[in-house]
Design a protein around this motif. Structure first.
Motif, PDB file in Angstrom:
ATOM      1  N   ILE A 448       8.170 -47.847 -13.029  1.00 41.80           N
ATOM      2  CA  ILE A 448       9.101 -49.127 -12.685  1.00 41.80           C
ATOM      3  C   ILE A 448       8.624 -50.033 -13.538  1.00 41.80           C
ATOM      4  O   ILE A 448       7.626 -50.825 -13.010  1.00 41.80           O
ATOM      5  N   THR A 449       9.125 -50.581 -14.806  1.00 39.93           N
ATOM      6  CA  THR A 449       8.738 -51.504 -15.686  1.00 39.93           C
ATOM      7  C   THR A 449       9.877 -52.152 -16.456  1.00 39.93           C
ATOM      8  O   THR A 449      10.988 -51.635 -16.397  1.00 39.93           O
ATOM      9  N   ASN A 453      15.208 -53.780 -16.472  1.00 35.69           N
ATOM     10  CA  ASN A 453      15.785 -53.257 -15.073  1.00 35.69           C
ATOM     11  C   ASN A 453      14.981 -53.914 -13.785  1.00 35.69           C
ATOM     12  O   ASN A 453      15.395 -54.105 -13.055  1.00 35.69           O
ATOM     13  N   THR A 454      13.760 -54.635 -14.088  1.00 32.69           N
ATOM     14  CA  THR A 454      12.992 -55.346 -13.029  1.00 32.69           C
ATOM     15  C   THR A 454      13.609 -56.566 -12.782  1.00 32.69           C
ATOM     16  O   THR A 454      13.327 -57.240 -11.640  1.00 32.69           O
ATOM     17  N   LEU A 460      16.343 -52.008  -8.049  1.00 34.37           N
ATOM     18  CA  LEU A 460      15.222 -52.056  -7.635  1.00 34.37           C
ATOM     19  C   LEU A 460      15.238 -51.667  -6.081  1.00 34.37           C
ATOM     20  O   LEU A 460      14.342 -51.106  -5.372  1.00 34.37           O
ATOM     21  N   LEU A 485       4.442 -49.990 -10.514  1.00 30.07           N
ATOM     22  CA  LEU A 485       5.432 -51.102 -10.285  1.00 30.07           C
ATOM     23  C   LEU A 485       4.916 -52.259 -10.954  1.00 30.07           C
ATOM     24  O   LEU A 485       3.906 -52.829 -10.455  1.00 30.07           O
ATOM     25  N   PRO A 487       6.691 -55.782 -11.675  1.00 31.81           N
ATOM     26  CA  PRO A 487       8.012 -56.480 -11.627  1.00 31.81           C
ATOM     27  C   PRO A 487       8.115 -57.642 -12.701  1.00 31.81           C
ATOM     28  O   PRO A 487       6.955 -58.075 -13.266  1.00 31.81           O
ATOM     29  N   VAL A 492      10.597 -60.776  -7.276  1.00 29.41           N
ATOM     30  CA  VAL A 492      10.835 -59.294  -7.226  1.00 29.41           C
ATOM     31  C   VAL A 492      10.101 -58.875  -5.565  1.00 29.41           C
ATOM     32  O   VAL A 492      10.683 -58.251  -4.953  1.00 29.41           O
ATOM     33  N   TYR A 515       2.287 -58.459 -13.078  1.00 31.86           N
ATOM     34  CA  TYR A 515       3.586 -58.889 -13.526  1.00 31.86           C
ATOM     35  C   TYR A 515       3.725 -59.205 -15.085  1.00 31.86           C
ATOM     36  O   TYR A 515       3.321 -60.104 -15.660  1.00 31.86           O
ATOM     37  N   PRO A 568      15.229 -47.419 -12.168  1.00 32.52           N
ATOM     38  CA  PRO A 568      14.236 -47.310 -11.283  1.00 32.52           C
ATOM     39  C   PRO A 568      14.155 -46.142 -10.185  1.00 32.52           C
ATOM     40  O   PRO A 568      13.309 -45.559  -9.841  1.00 32.52           O
TER      41      PRO A 568
END
Length: 908
Positions: A448-449, A453-454, A460, A485, A487, A492, A515, A568
């Motif tokens: 999840i990157t 999308n984040t 999310l 993950l 964010p 997030v 991050y 995600p």
């Protein structure tokens, strides 16, 4: 400044009064209200910057009377309000500015003239790597390694923050540049020196377009063009065509903004929008949260457009309030947008567009994209079929290798048979206390990157809810999957914790690893040794699933052959399934404690659940708290030793930051354009060569020219870091040019990576070694390529490295917009084959010598003579892709930086 149209006026907002340039001053003569939103922004930009030189009254008229259907030929000078950078491209940009200060001193000018004139903000987000994962301390461990690896670069950036005015740095482990831009840095409507005007931005990352989602016009440019913009140079561009994309309806249950953007990307790629603006309109926008708009805008590079913009409306204001913007700022934004006709309302007449597409969002279906291009969308239900189609070529290659090994063994040649104790396409692995069979199609990375999308709470929260539902059913991630993950901002983490979903994600191995961009830019870190060894020893076809925007071959990880972009929640689902060989609409994700199959539909959350959690978990206070000290950094950042002074003290022993050779022996005046004759071909390449192929950002191989250089300077392979992190050192980067492990140079058939054959000896060697040998002989170089040369990231080193290797021209069927501009900006000539002609049709082998005839300033075509070793000559015409008079100035000077430097050095 001039005001030929009497557009200067005032705007009163509450107790505040602002100067502004009213578009309504041109309405009677030009009906500017019919213009698309993006053209109104360009028109205001010209009105405000009219000076009779860079911007004239005729330029303003040309935009005001814009003909939507006409092929645009007029050049204008666009002046962005600000520049945004990330560290991979930002470090070399600041290196260049530091080198320009030295060069200015050498030319007898004032070094302090080399200074940003408009706000320039750099976000450090590209350096953190996923070395540690699936553990509570992964975030801290990865941050520590990041600082250890990059302390030279970070100290240099801190020096720059002190040495240059109007330059700020967002420290590492804060967020991804585009999400920070969206959530905090974007002004939307500027207030500077009492003047209100639209926020416009150029950035050194192609996904700068994400800011289009909040109504800010901006796009990615090369680092060299961004540097010129920082120094006050307008960006020359042709008046664009604007393609309207009408959205109607609303997304159906079970789909996400990721599915929508992959659908939009596929449609626009098929339409062909390279070099054009795309503008989204229609009443469907009322059903599209701003985070979804930002997701669509983010992927403008993937659908090929310069930008993908949304107008300002009530949803924009709601988002600005949510993210904690000041009440006075929000009032100014709404008042200005309404005054200028830049405010969207349902039911309004459609603007005029050059072309149009339409999508009923209710028809969108769950989708992924891959296995190696973001525009290659595949429906979730068709994934199994696609995999079977794509895996065949890899299986054939493996069988051919296996057959060759068997033949050698039969001849007494030795060797080890591939897969001798297991089935082909399978390996037995013992890892982390478990025994399992690793097979073709295994998902070894589930990440999840990415800002795409984040930045979007809906996807999310959906991922967290899917993790919760799966956990409750007793499902676990397969042991071979590397989960992460990353964010795009700390907000997030805050809302996932408040929603009670972080524990569920962590239970499945999706701990926060950093991050920053991580896997999306190739910073996926090493796979566990046992997994990597099994893949390589058995030549397995491993896959990744990531919520990113780029999946080019060789980008995500060198061990992974297929990469799929997904939302995600689908990333979590594929981590549970552990394979892409089946379609998740039919195959189970796993079994519960009772041995009962659990399917995707059993754990997929509803829109009602998702929206309820967003409403209860996300607040304005989270954004205010997170961004209240955004420029301060943590103890590691604050505790660094930082150089001082207005000129940088270059250190000869540094392997991260070196004074580049661009300005050595530079004359104060530019000379004539040099002819290109007797050139040799360094690389003969196919279609869709990306900037990743040309200048990789990922791992540095120990046996590569760059790896050998670093080892010669005492750097151990474990400390190599990545090409992206070494962009402040030209010695590394020129050795890394064309060094992507997946590059196939047809001049060296049977090889993969940075290999070529030196001519006329036809000796195989690395591209770097060949280039140096050609330079020693005084031989200029060309590159031959197919369609879409230079697609992907706005990577200035793809042009810089090309130039430093001695390449004078690239001859291709077509170019990606930013890379073509970058080539010109660094003095490399971009040429296009005439329509209907290409390398194959002309019978070119790459072993010829090339003479480019008729190269003079302003020409549209040149004649190329390619002479084979037997003396036969092939003559063909090529289109010169230097598109504007200003670009000819840059090219004649040897590049944009040289042009700016000479202009500043000779100014009174």
């Amino acid at each position: 400044m001039s005001d030929s149209f009497s557009a200067r006026g005032t705007l009163d907002v509450g107790s505040q009064s602002y100067e502004m340039y009213r578009l309504s001053a041109l309405e009677n003569d030009y009906q500017v209200s019919r213009l698309p939103y993006s053209m109104k922004i360009l028109l205001e930009n010209l009105l405000r910057n009219e000076n009779g030189k860079d911007v004239t009254a005729d330029d303003i008229k040309a935009v005001a009377q814009w003909n939507a259907k006409a092929e645009q030929t007029q050049e204008i000078a666009f002046t962005p309000s600000r520049v945004i950078l990330q560290d991979f491209t930002g470090v070399p940009a600041i290196v260049d500015l530091a080198a320009m200060r030295d060069a200015m001193q050498a030319l007898g000018g004032d070094p302090d003239k080399i200074n940003p004139l408009s706000p320039a903000e750099l976000v450090i987000d590209h350096s953190v790597m996923v070395d540690h994962f699936a553990s509570d301390d992964a975030l801290d461990l990865n941050a520590k390694i990041e600082f250890d690896r990059n302390k030279e670069r970070y100290a240099f950036l801190r020096w720059g923050q002190g040495a240059f005015s109007n330059f700020k740095v967002v420290p590492p482990d804060t967020g991804i540049v585009h999400q920070v831009n969206l959530e905090y840095l974007a002004r939307v409507i500027f207030d500077r020196d009492g003047v209100a005007y639209p926020d416009t931005v150029v950035g050194t990352d192609s996904h700068t377009t994400m800011i289009n989602g909040v109504g800010v016009l901006g796009w990615g440019v090369g680092g060299i063009e961004a540097e010129a913009a920082m120094l006050g140079q307008p960006i020359t561009m042709l008046i664009p065509q604007v393609v309207g994309f009408k959205l109607t309806g609303k997304l159906p249950e079970g789909t996400t903004a990721t599915d929508l953007v992959l659908t939009v990307t596929e449609m626009l790629r098929a339409k062909g929008v390279v070099g054009k603006f795309v503008e989204f309109f229609g009443d469907g926008l009322a059903e599209l949260p701003l985070a979804d708009r930002a997701t669509i805008a983010n992927m403008a590079p993937e659908y090929g457009a310069t930008c993908g913009i949304f107008p300002i409306d009530g949803e924009t204001i709601r988002y600005l309030e949510l993210t904690g913007r000041d009440a006075d700022q929000i009032a100014r934004i709404e008042a200005y947008a309404r005054e200028q006709g830049m405010w969207r309302v349902d039911g309004e007449p459609d603007p005029e567009y050059s072309d149009m597409l339409e999508l009923d969002m209710s028809t969108v279906q769950p989708s992924l994209a891959g296995p190696k291009r973001p525009q290659d969308r595949v429906l979730l239900k068709d994934m199994g079929t696609l995999y079977q189609k794509e895996v065949g070529k890899f299986v054939d290659e493996r069988e051919a290798k296996s057959g060759e090994v068997a033949r050698l063994e039969g001849e007494g040649g030795g060797g080890v048979a591939v897969g001798s104790d297991t089935k082909p396409g399978e390996a037995q692995v013992s890892y982390n206390g478990e025994e399992f069979a690793l097979k073709d199609g295994a998902v070894v990375i589930a990440a999840i990157t990415s800002c795409t999308n984040t930045s979007n709470p809906a996807v999310l929260i959906a991922a967290g809810l899917l993790a919760r539902n799966a956990r409750q059913r007793g499902l676990v991630v397969k042991p071979w999957v590397k989960t992460s993950l990353a964010p795009g901002s700390k907000v997030v983490t805050d809302y996932l914790i408040k929603a009670g979903l972080m524990d569920d994600l962590e239970a499945l191995g999706f701990h926060v690893v950093g991050y920053g961009c991580t896997t999306c830019i190739g910073n996926s870190g090493p796979l566990p040794e046992e997994i990597s060894r099994a893949i390589n020893d058995h030549d397995l076809v491993a896959t990744s699933v990531l919520s990113g925007n780029r999946n080019f071959e060789g980008r995500v990880h060198s061990d992974v052959r297929m990469n799929f972009l997904a939302s995600p929640p689908l990333v979590v689902a594929y981590a549970l399934a552990g394979t892409v060989i089946n379609s998740l609409t039919d195959a189970p994700l796993g079994q519960d404690a009772d041995g009962k199959d659990v399917f995707l539909k059993d754990v997929w959350p509803s829109q009602k659940e998702i929206q309820a959690l967003i409403g209860s978990s996300l607040s304005s206070e989270m954004f205010k708290s997170s961004y209240g000290s955004v420029f301060e950094g943590d103890a590691r950042w604050k505790g660094m030793d930082t150089p001082e002074g207005n000129r940088f003290d270059w250190q000869d022993d540094s392997t991260y930051v070196q004074n580049p050779p661009y300005f050595v022996d530079m004359a104060k005046q530019a000379g004539d354009i040099n002819p290109i004759s007797g050139a040799r071909c360094l690389a003969l390449l196919g279609d869709s060569i990306t900037t990743d192929h040309i200048s990789p950002a990922g791992n540095i191989a120990a046996d590569s020219p760059a790896g050998q250089y670093l080892q010669s300077r005492g750097v151990k392979p474990v400390d190599f870091n990545s090409y992206g992190s070494r962009r402040g050192n030209h010695e590394v980067m020129m050795r890394g040019t064309f060094a992507n492990i997946r590059l196939r140079n047809q001049l060296a058939p049977g090889t993969e990576g940075g290999w070529t054959r030196f001519q006329p000896d036809d000796e195989e060697m690395t591209i770097y070694d060949a280039a140096m040998k050609y330079q020693d002989n005084g031989t200029p170089l060309v590159v031959l390529a197919g369609k879409e040369y230079g697609t992907g990231s706005s990577r200035d080193w793809a042009a810089k490295g090309t130039q430093l290797l001695g390449v004078k021209a690239v001859i291709a069927q077509s170019f990606e917009r930013i890379h073509r501009s970058n080539l010109v900006g660094f003095g490399v000539l971009p040429l296009c084959f005439k329509d209907g002609e290409d390398i194959e049709s002309l019978g070119l082998t790459g072993k010829e010598t090339f003479d480019i005839k008729g190269l003079e300033e302003g020409v549209k075509t040149v004649t190329i003579e390619a002479t084979a070793n037997d003396g036969t000559t092939t003559r063909f015409e090529a289109k010169v892709r230097i598109d504007t008079p200003k670009e000819w100035d840059y090219y004649r000077n040897g590049g944009i930086l040289h042009y700016v430097l000479r202009e500043l050095a000779t100014a009174a």
